[in-house]
Scaffold this motif. Structure first.
Motif, PDB file in Angstrom:
ATOM      1  N   LEU A 186      74.276  79.688 134.896  1.00 57.24           N
ATOM      2  CA  LEU A 186      75.144  80.816 135.234  1.00 57.24           C
ATOM      3  C   LEU A 186      75.477  80.806 136.715  1.00 57.24           C
ATOM      4  N   ALA A 187      74.496  80.496 137.538  1.00 60.32           N
ATOM      5  CA  ALA A 187      74.716  80.481 138.985  1.00 60.32           C
ATOM      6  C   ALA A 187      75.575  79.302 139.423  1.00 60.32           C
ATOM      7  N   ASN A 188      75.425  78.175 138.753  1.00 60.27           N
ATOM      8  CA  ASN A 188      76.090  76.937 139.194  1.00 60.27           C
ATOM      9  C   ASN A 188      77.347  76.588 138.407  1.00 60.27           C
ATOM     10  N   GLY A 189      77.674  77.351 137.360  1.00 64.74           N
ATOM     11  CA  GLY A 189      78.848  77.044 136.540  1.00 64.74           C
ATOM     12  C   GLY A 189      78.667  75.812 135.689  1.00 64.74           C
ATOM     13  N   THR A 190      77.441  75.599 135.224  1.00 60.73           N
ATOM     14  CA  THR A 190      77.129  74.412 134.419  1.00 60.73           C
ATOM     15  C   THR A 190      76.610  74.827 133.047  1.00 60.73           C
ATOM     16  N   VAL A 191      76.420  73.837 132.191  1.00 64.10           N
ATOM     17  CA  VAL A 191      75.807  74.024 130.873  1.00 64.10           C
ATOM     18  C   VAL A 191      74.999  72.773 130.554  1.00 64.10           C
ATOM     19  N   SER A 192      74.157  72.884 129.539  1.00 65.56           N
ATOM     20  CA  SER A 192      73.475  71.713 128.984  1.00 65.56           C
ATOM     21  C   SER A 192      73.982  71.484 127.569  1.00 65.56           C
ATOM     22  N   LEU A 193      74.094  70.227 127.196  1.00 66.29           N
ATOM     23  CA  LEU A 193      74.534  69.861 125.849  1.00 66.29           C
ATOM     24  C   LEU A 193      73.382  69.184 125.119  1.00 66.29           C
ATOM     25  N   ARG A 194      73.123  69.644 123.913  1.00 62.08           N
ATOM     26  CA  ARG A 194      72.080  69.041 123.071  1.00 62.08           C
ATOM     27  C   ARG A 194      72.748  68.611 121.771  1.00 62.08           C
ATOM     28  N   TYR A 195      72.755  67.297 121.505  1.00 59.47           N
ATOM     29  CA  TYR A 195      73.477  66.755 120.359  1.00 59.47           C
ATOM     30  C   TYR A 195      72.566  66.649 119.135  1.00 59.47           C
ATOM     31  N   ARG A 196      73.196  66.578 117.986  1.00 60.97           N
ATOM     32  CA  ARG A 196      72.454  66.523 116.728  1.00 60.97           C
ATOM     33  C   ARG A 196      71.541  65.304 116.640  1.00 60.97           C
ATOM     34  N   GLY A 244      69.781  64.077 118.927  1.00 60.57           N
ATOM     35  CA  GLY A 244      68.669  64.179 119.856  1.00 60.57           C
ATOM     36  C   GLY A 244      69.033  63.930 121.308  1.00 60.57           C
ATOM     37  N   ARG A 245      70.206  63.394 121.586  1.00 61.73           N
ATOM     38  CA  ARG A 245      70.628  63.169 122.974  1.00 61.73           C
ATOM     39  C   ARG A 245      70.835  64.517 123.687  1.00 61.73           C
ATOM     40  N   GLN A 246      70.613  64.522 124.992  1.00 61.31           N
ATOM     41  CA  GLN A 246      70.811  65.737 125.777  1.00 61.31           C
ATOM     42  C   GLN A 246      71.459  65.397 127.112  1.00 61.31           C
ATOM     43  N   ASP A 247      72.348  66.264 127.566  1.00 60.42           N
ATOM     44  CA  ASP A 247      72.962  66.149 128.893  1.00 60.42           C
ATOM     45  C   ASP A 247      72.730  67.472 129.619  1.00 60.42           C
ATOM     46  N   TYR A 248      72.260  67.386 130.865  1.00 54.35           N
ATOM     47  CA  TYR A 248      71.914  68.583 131.616  1.00 54.35           C
ATOM     48  C   TYR A 248      72.872  68.774 132.796  1.00 54.35           C
ATOM     49  N   ASP A 249      73.025  70.024 133.202  1.00 53.02           N
ATOM     50  CA  ASP A 249      73.726  70.397 134.437  1.00 53.02           C
ATOM     51  C   ASP A 249      75.142  69.829 134.500  1.00 53.02           C
ATOM     52  N   ILE A 250      75.884  69.975 133.391  1.00 52.84           N
ATOM     53  CA  ILE A 250      77.268  69.484 133.342  1.00 52.84           C
ATOM     54  C   ILE A 250      78.195  70.636 133.726  1.00 52.84           C
TER      55      ILE A 250
END
Length: 668
Positions: A628-638, A640-646
Motif C-alpha cells: 500500500l505504501a509503495n504502490g506494489t503487489v505480490s503475485l502468487r500463481y497456481r 506455485g511461482r511467486q513474484d514480490y514487490d511488483i
C-alpha cells in the motif's frame, strides 16, 4: 505319426512347418507363455480365433494371440466373466445367467436374481473367484446340437432364448449369441483336476486354457440392466469387473480410475460452481451457472472469431420446424429414434430440431447461387435436442439438449477435397488452441451389408470416401477405420483426442454429404451457365459445446488456462487496510479485460489463499501495508511461482498479456 503342413506366422515372418497329426495350438506355442489363444486362417481363407486346445489341420496358417493384445485382453476378460458367473451360481444357486462379454478395460455379466447385489456381495464373489482360479479349472469347448443345448441348459431361460437367436446379433454393445462364427453352437465346460464338469455356459469362446491364467482382476460395481438392452424386457442385475495380464497393470489401471474420478467433470462442476442438472428440468438437460457461463462464452467468442477468419458467415435458426423439413433432409425415418416426439400445432406436426443442417440448406436455397460464391460457408451456435436413452445420459458428455458450433460448406465437387482439408486443418488448429494436441483420426464408412441404412449410389460413396481418405492421410495422423459408422448420407472423419491422462474422446467431425443437396434441390450456376449440384460438407469443431466443456474440465482437472478461467485474478488484502487499494487494482484489471474478484472477508490471509487454491484460481494478487505504501503487489500463481514487490501498473500489464489465448498473445 502322419504329418501335416502348416504355416506359423510370427509377426511379419511366415514359417512353413510340418507337424504330426493331433498337434494342438498349445503344443505349437509351448515356449511362448504369453500366448493364450491362436488366430487360425483355414484353407478356405477365413481367419478365426481358436482356443489353444484346437488341433491343427493341414494348410492352417497359425498366429499366436498374446494376452496383452486387443484380442488377448478380450479373451482374458471374457474368461474372467465366466469365473464370475460360476461364483455367482455357487453362492446364489437360483441365479439365472444372462450374457457376459468383454468390454473396454473389463467385462460384465448379467444375472436374474431375487434381490439386487450389494457391495458386500462383491467381496464374497471375489473370494469365490479366487478359489476357482486356484483350482486351475480347464475350459473345454464342445459343439452341440440345438436339442442338446436345450436339454443341458433347460434351467437357463435366457440361454434358451439365445439358442433360438443363434447367429443373430443380440445387441450391438453386448456381442452375439453362442455361434462360433462357423455355424456351430458351442458350450464351454469348466473341468476340475479330475476332468469332471463343475460348471458350463453357452458361449462362442475362445477362452484361456485354464482359470489360473487369470492373474489379476477386481469387481467394480453393480447396476441394473434390461435383458438384451430392451426396456420391455426383464431387468437383470449386472456386475462389472476389470482384468489385466498382471497385478502391476491392474494397479496402474486402478490409479487411472482414481485420477479419472478426481477429474470427473460432474464433481468439479459442483465444487467450482460451473453447472448443474436440476431434476426439475429433466434428464440430460444442463444449466450453466455464472462461472460456467463465463467459460462457455469465452469458448464461443473464441471459436466465433476463428470461424470468421476462416471465411464462415454466422447465421441463426429456430429450435423447431415442421416435420416435412426433416423428411426433405432425409433424417426421417433414419434419425427418428433420436428425435423428441412431434408436437401437433395448427394441424401440422412440429419437431424439436436434432440437427441444424436442414435450416442452413434453406438459407442456401433462399436465392440463386453462382459458382463464384462457392465455397459458401455458414455456421451457427445451434441448440439441438436428441432423445438419448436415460441409461446413456452422462453429465455434459452425453446430454439431450446440446449446442453445436455447427458449420456447413457448400462447394463444387472439384472443391470438395480442398474444403475437407481446409476444415480438417481448421479443426486441428482449434483443438490445439484449447490445449489438446494428441490426436488420431477415425474414418467412418458405410456398411455394405446394410444398404437400407444408407442412401446414395456405390459411385457416390466411393468418390466421397476416397476424398476423405486422401485428405486424412495428408495430416500424417493415424487413420483408424470405422466400418458402418458413417451417417446415412455420407462418410465421416472424427478427430479422436487424448486428454491429460491418456483417455480418448471423440471431438470434432467433418462429414461429406451428397444426399441433402439432392433432397433440397440445391443448385448453383456453373461457369458455362449450366445448373449444377453442390456438395455439402458438415463440420463441428467442438462437436458440442457441452461435451467439449466437459472434456476440457477433466483434461485440466478444473484448473483452466488463464484465458478460460471464470475468475482470472483473485485479490487478497492481508488486512482491511488494503481493501480500497485492491478495489482500485481490480478496477484497473477490469479496464484491461481481466476477470477479477477481491476477497473482502474478515478471514485470515492463509484461509483466503486456501480458498483460491480450492477454486483453482490462476493467480492471486496479494497486498499488505508495504505494498500500500509503495504502490506494489505480490503475485502468487497456481503452479506455485511467486513474484514480490511488483509495481501495480506492471502487474496489470503482465496479467493482461497472460489472460489472452496463446494464439492471440502471439499475434497470430
Amino acid at each position: 505319426m502322419p504329418e501335416i503342413k502348416i504355416t506359423h506366422i510370427d509377426g511379419a515372418t511366415r514359417i512353413d512347418r510340418a507337424v504330426t497329426t493331433g498337434t494342438t495350438a498349445e503344443d505349437l506355442f509351448a515356449d511362448q507363455p504369453a500366448v493364450i489363444a491362436a488366430r487360425v486362417a483355414t484353407p478356405d481363407g477365413e481367419g478365426h480365433l481358436k482356443d489353444l486346445a484346437y488341433e491343427l489341420v493341414d494348410g492352417d496358417e497359425v498366429e499366436g494371440v498374446e494376452v496383452s493384445s486387443k484380442d488377448g485382453l478380450d479373451i482374458l476378460r471374457h474368461s474372467t466373466a465366466h469365473v464370475l458367473a460360476q461364483a455367482v451360481q455357487h453362492l446364489w444357486p437360483e441365479a439365472k445367467l444372462g450374457i457376459g462379454p468383454p468390454v473396454e478395460n473389463g467385462f460384465y455379466y448379467d444375472f436374474d436374481v431375487a434381490t439386487p447385489f450389494v457391495r458386500d456381495d462383491l467381496v464374497k464373489l471375489e473370494t469365490a473367484m479366487r478359489r476357482i482360479i486356484k483350482q486351475n479349472q480347464r475350459f473345454r469347448r464342445r459343439i452341440v446340437t440345438d436339442d442338446e443345448a436345450h436339454a443341458e441348459l433347460a434351467a437357463e431361460p435366457y440361454k434358451l432364448e439365445l439358442i433360438e437367436l443363434k447367429g443373430a446379433i443380440v445387441d450391438a454393445a453386448e456381442g452375439a449369441s453362442a455361434e462360433d462364427g462357423q455355424g456351430d453352437l458351442t458350450i464351454y465346460d469348466n473341468l476340475n483336476r479330475d476332468g469332471e464338469i463343475v460348471w458350463k455356459d453357452l458361449c462362442r469362446g475362445p477362452h484361456l486354457p485354464t482359470t489360473n491364467r487369470i492373474p489379476a482382476f477386481k469387481l467394480m460395481r453393480t447396476a441394473a440392466a434390461y435383458w438384451r438392452g430392451d426396456e420391455k424386457n426383464r431387468q437383470l442385475q449386472r456386475i462389472y469387473g476389470i482384468a489385466w495380464p498382471s497385478k502391476d497393470e491392474l494397479g496402474a489401471h486402478l490409479k487411472r480410475i482414481e485420477e479419472a474420478e478426481r477429474r470427473d467433470h460432474r464433481k468439479l462442476g459442483r465444487e467450482l460452481d460451473l453447472f448443474s442438472f436440476p431434476d426439475e428440468l429433466g434428464s440430460g438437460l444442463v444449466i450453466f451457472h455464472p462461472k460456467g457461463g463465463v467459460v462457455r462464452k469465452e469458448m464461443e467468442d473464441y471459436v466465433y472469431r476463428r470461424h470468421i477468419e476462416a471465411g464462415f458467415q454466422y447465421v441463426t435458426s429456430p429450435h423447431i420446424s415442421k416435420a416435412g423439413l426433416f423428411h426433405t433432409s432425409g433424417h426421417l425415418p433414419y434419425y427418428a429414434d433420436m428425435m423428441f416426439p412431434p408436437m401437433e400445432m395448427e394441424g401440422a406436426s412440429y419437431y424439436l430440431k436434432s440437427m441444424n443442417c436442414p435450416m442452413h440448406n434453406l438459407i442456401y436455397k433462399s436465392r440463386g447461387r453462382s459458382y463464384r460464391e462457392l465455397p459458401l460457408r455458414l455456421f451457427e451456435f445451434g441448440t439441438v435436442y436428441r432423445m438419448e436413452k436415460s441409461g446413456v445420459v452422462h453429465g455434459l458428455t452425453r446430454v439431450r439438449g446440446l449446442t453445436q458450433d455447427d458449420a456447413h460448406s457448400y462447394v463444387t465437387p472439384e472443391q470438395a477435397p480442398g474444403e475437407v482439408k481446409h476444415l480438417l486443418d481448421f479443426v486441428l488448429r482449434i483443438l490445439k488452441d484449447f490445449g489438446l494436441d494428441d490426436f488420431y483420426l477415425e474414418l467412418s464408412t458405410r456398411d455394405d451389408s446394410k444398404p437400407d441404412k444408407f442412401v446414395g449410389t456405390d459411385a457416390e460413396w466411393e468418390v466421397a470416401t476416397q476424398v476423405m481418405v486422401d485428405v486424412a492421410r495428408t495430416t500424417g495422423l493415424q487413420l483408424v477405420p470405422d466400418p458402418g459408422g458413417a451417417a446415412f448420407y455420407g462418410p465421416k472423419i472424427s478427430v479422436q483426442a487424448r486428454d491429460a491422462i491418456g483417455r480418448t474422446w471423440q471431438m470434432s467431425t467433418v462429414q461429406y454429404d451428397f444426399n441433402q443437396p439432392k433432397g433440397f434441390d440445391l443448385e448453383y450456376t456453373a461457369a458455362d451457365g449450366s445448373r449444377q449440384r453442390p456438395v455439402m460438407i458438415h463440420s463441428a469443431k467442438f462437436g458440442s459445446i457441452e461435451r467439449f466443456l466437459g472434456v476440457l474440465t477433466e483434461h485440466y482437472a478444473g484448473a483452466f488456462p488463464m484465458w478460460l478461467a471464470p475468475v482470472q485474478v483473485y485479490g487478497i488484502p492481508i488486512t482491511e487496510r488494503q481493501n480500497a487499494y485492491l478495489s482500485e487494482a481490480a478496477r484497473m484489471l477490469r479496464a484491461n479485460g481481466i476477470r477479477v474478484e477481491v476477497d473482502y472477508s474478515d478471514e485470515r490471509m492463509h484461509k483466503k489463499i486456501r480458498k483460491a487454491q480450492l477454486q483453482k484460481m490462476p493467480c492471486m494478487l496479494i497486498a499488505g501495508d508495504a505494498d500500500l505504501a509503495n504502490g506494489t503487489v505480490s503475485l502468487r500463481y497456481r503452479d506455485g511461482r511467486q513474484d514480490y514487490d511488483i509495481p501495480l501498473s506492471v502487474a496489470v500489464t503482465r496479467l493482461a498479456g497472460a489472460s489472452r489465448p496463446a494464439r492471440d498473445a502471439r499475434g497470430e
